[in-house]
Design a protein around this motif. Structure first.
Motif, PDB file in Angstrom:
ATOM      1  N   TYR A   1       0.602  -1.371  -0.258  1.00 22.41           N
ATOM      2  CA  TYR A   1      -0.252   0.215   0.096  1.00 22.41           C
ATOM      3  C   TYR A   1       0.867   1.022   0.068  1.00 22.41           C
ATOM      4  O   TYR A   1       1.601   1.020   0.345  1.00 22.41           O
ATOM      5  N   SER A   2       0.398   2.005  -0.843  1.00 19.71           N
ATOM      6  CA  SER A   2       1.549   3.164  -0.721  1.00 19.71           C
ATOM      7  C   SER A   2       0.620   4.506  -0.459  1.00 19.71           C
ATOM      8  O   SER A   2      -1.033   4.562  -0.510  1.00 19.71           O
ATOM      9  N   SER A   3       1.469   5.278   0.461  1.00 20.83           N
ATOM     10  CA  SER A   3       0.339   6.303   1.385  1.00 20.83           C
ATOM     11  C   SER A   3       1.034   7.395   0.278  1.00 20.83           C
ATOM     12  O   SER A   3       0.388   8.906   0.667  1.00 20.83           O
TER      13      SER A   3
ATOM     14  N   GLU B   1      -2.720  16.118   1.384  1.00 24.47           N
ATOM     15  CA  GLU B   1      -1.650  16.198   2.003  1.00 24.47           C
ATOM     16  C   GLU B   1      -1.692  16.200   3.673  1.00 24.47           C
ATOM     17  O   GLU B   1      -1.492  15.707   4.323  1.00 24.47           O
ATOM     18  N   TRP B   2      -3.376  16.695   4.468  1.00 26.33           N
ATOM     19  CA  TRP B   2      -3.141  16.800   5.300  1.00 26.33           C
ATOM     20  C   TRP B   2      -3.443  15.260   6.314  1.00 26.33           C
ATOM     21  O   TRP B   2      -2.598  14.429   7.275  1.00 26.33           O
ATOM     22  N   LEU B   3      -3.940  14.556   5.536  1.00 29.07           N
ATOM     23  CA  LEU B   3      -4.829  13.363   6.159  1.00 29.07           C
ATOM     24  C   LEU B   3      -3.232  11.667   5.669  1.00 29.07           C
ATOM     25  O   LEU B   3      -3.505  10.898   6.233  1.00 29.07           O
ATOM     26  N   GLN B   4      -1.795  12.933   4.860  1.00 22.40           N
ATOM     27  CA  GLN B   4      -1.265  11.698   4.377  1.00 22.40           C
ATOM     28  C   GLN B   4      -0.563  11.047   5.492  1.00 22.40           C
ATOM     29  O   GLN B   4      -0.270   9.963   5.221  1.00 22.40           O
ATOM     30  N   PRO B   5      -0.184  11.396   6.709  1.00 21.17           N
ATOM     31  CA  PRO B   5       0.509  11.134   7.712  1.00 21.17           C
ATOM     32  C   PRO B   5       0.065   9.540   8.116  1.00 21.17           C
ATOM     33  O   PRO B   5       0.685   8.992   8.507  1.00 21.17           O
TER      34      PRO B   5
ATOM     35  N   GLY C   1      -0.760   2.034   7.937  1.00 24.44           N
ATOM     36  CA  GLY C   1      -0.433   2.059   6.992  1.00 24.44           C
ATOM     37  C   GLY C   1      -1.705   1.353   5.645  1.00 24.44           C
ATOM     38  O   GLY C   1      -1.674   0.014   4.940  1.00 24.44           O
ATOM     39  N   CYS C   2      -2.345   2.231   5.509  1.00 24.18           N
ATOM     40  CA  CYS C   2      -2.967   2.349   4.539  1.00 24.18           C
ATOM     41  C   CYS C   2      -2.797   3.401   3.439  1.00 24.18           C
ATOM     42  O   CYS C   2      -1.217   3.670   3.058  1.00 24.18           O
ATOM     43  N   GLY C   3      -3.175   3.443   2.063  1.00 28.53           N
ATOM     44  CA  GLY C   3      -2.945   4.132   1.386  1.00 28.53           C
ATOM     45  C   GLY C   3      -3.932   4.895   0.315  1.00 28.53           C
ATOM     46  O   GLY C   3      -4.752   4.290   0.630  1.00 28.53           O
ATOM     47  N   PHE C   4      -3.119   5.620  -0.705  1.00 28.07           N
ATOM     48  CA  PHE C   4      -4.232   5.865  -1.469  1.00 28.07           C
ATOM     49  C   PHE C   4      -3.756   5.244  -3.038  1.00 28.07           C
ATOM     50  O   PHE C   4      -2.755   4.537  -3.408  1.00 28.07           O
TER      51      PHE C   4
ATOM     52  N   ALA D   1      -9.370   7.158  -3.763  1.00 28.73           N
ATOM     53  CA  ALA D   1      -9.085   6.079  -3.189  1.00 28.73           C
ATOM     54  C   ALA D   1      -8.614   6.300  -1.899  1.00 28.73           C
ATOM     55  O   ALA D   1      -7.155   5.774  -2.392  1.00 28.73           O
ATOM     56  N   ILE D   2      -8.516   5.324  -0.782  1.00 24.55           N
ATOM     57  CA  ILE D   2      -7.985   5.105   0.492  1.00 24.55           C
ATOM     58  C   ILE D   2      -8.434   3.755   1.164  1.00 24.55           C
ATOM     59  O   ILE D   2      -9.729   3.663   1.418  1.00 24.55           O
ATOM     60  N   GLU D   3      -7.414   2.515   0.168  1.00 22.50           N
ATOM     61  CA  GLU D   3      -7.607   1.490   0.786  1.00 22.50           C
ATOM     62  C   GLU D   3      -6.632   0.996   2.032  1.00 22.50           C
ATOM     63  O   GLU D   3      -5.720   1.506   2.635  1.00 22.50           O
ATOM     64  N   ALA D   4      -7.615   0.094   3.407  1.00 21.02           N
ATOM     65  CA  ALA D   4      -6.122  -0.516   4.323  1.00 21.02           C
ATOM     66  C   ALA D   4      -6.586  -2.122   3.448  1.00 21.02           C
ATOM     67  O   ALA D   4      -7.435  -3.221   3.371  1.00 21.02           O
ATOM     68  N   PRO D   5      -5.223  -2.677   4.952  1.00 19.53           N
ATOM     69  CA  PRO D   5      -5.620  -4.039   4.634  1.00 19.53           C
ATOM     70  C   PRO D   5      -6.380  -4.548   5.652  1.00 19.53           C
ATOM     71  O   PRO D   5      -7.002  -5.503   5.211  1.00 19.53           O
ATOM     72  N   SER D   6      -6.834  -4.185   6.519  1.00 20.68           N
ATOM     73  CA  SER D   6      -8.210  -4.893   7.599  1.00 20.68           C
ATOM     74  C   SER D   6      -9.390  -2.999   7.700  1.00 20.68           C
ATOM     75  O   SER D   6      -8.811  -2.658   7.628  1.00 20.68           O
TER      76      SER D   6
END
Length: 238
Positions: free
Chosen positions: A9-11, A166-170, A176-179, A190-195
């Motif tokens: 996942y890439s932040s 940019e505020w959400l990125q950190p 461990g989520c990503g865009f 899209a914001i995705e997560a492992p679980s």
């Protein structure tokens, strides 16, 4: 057990992000945007409402984690939570244990919205947290088992401008989520997560870091203007 979908996942904010945000004139009165099915608008939600949803969702995730012994159990229990109907569970131990822990959460008064406001467990909190900061969530999925599933892992699509992304990125990086940008939905991030545990943690971080700080962002949809536009349209058709 809470299933996890493991891949990279890439932040990082995608280089081709358009940072498109709808205007008041582009908000429909009875459906969502982006040609998703069975969706509706969730706009400028107040912090108190979001805190209730995030907290309820955390409780439900703990119930899921404690009761599900397999991915199949997880799917069945999550569906019971989403539908507020324990009758979808197999008879016997699974249903009886679930009802002991979750019965009060399923029995909402007829005139009250469900604890997750009609969204799926694991992405309801994130969707409402995005709305709270002035983004526009447009679709979400907690992730499902099967080759025909819309998404295998939790994901929320939203219209986001650059300052909010940019505020959400950190926070996305910390959890461990990503865009990513999905084909045919290029205007949204899209914001995705492992679980669902990770997407829930992200919702909590957004809530706790934004609460009381609505001055951070300038672009907010005017809900009164949206109402007046649709009222004028309705009057013109009558």
């Amino acid at each position: 057990m809470i299933p996890r979908v493991e891949y990279e996942y890439s932040s990082n904010i995608p280089e081709d992000a358009t940072f498109w945000m709808p205007s008041e004139e582009e908000i429909p009165d009875d459906e969502g945007i982006g040609y998703f099915r069975d969706v509706w608008m969730i706009l400028n939600e107040p912090e108190s409402e979001v805190r209730n949803i995030v907290t309820e969702e955390e409780t439900l995730i703990e119930i899921l984690d404690n009761l599900a012994a397999s991915p199949q159990d997880y799917e069945l229990i999550a569906e019971a939570i989403d539908s507020q109907d324990a009758e979808t569970l197999p008879a016997g131990l699974l249903r009886s244990e679930f009802m002991q822990r979750a019965e009060s959460l399923l029995q909402e008064p007829d005139d009250q919205p469900s604890s997750l406001r009609g969204l799926e467990v694991g992405v309801a909190g994130l969707s409402y947290a995005l709305s709270m900061i002035g983004a526009v969530p447009v679709a979400s999925c907690r992730g499902h088992i099967g080759e025909h599933a819309w998404s295998p892992n939790p994901v929320a699509f939203a219209a986001l401008d650059r300052p909010r992304a940019e505020w959400l990125q950190p926070f996305i990086s910390e959890t461990g989520c990503g865009f990513h940008i999905s084909p045919n939905r290029e205007q949204f991030l899209a914001i995705e997560a492992p679980s669902i545990r990770d997407s829930s943690r992200l919702a909590r971080l957004i809530l706790e870091n934004f609460e009381g700080r609505s001055h951070l962002f300038n672009r907010w949809l005017d809900l009164a203007l949206i109402d007046s536009i649709h009222e004028a349209s309705f009057d013109g058709e009558s």
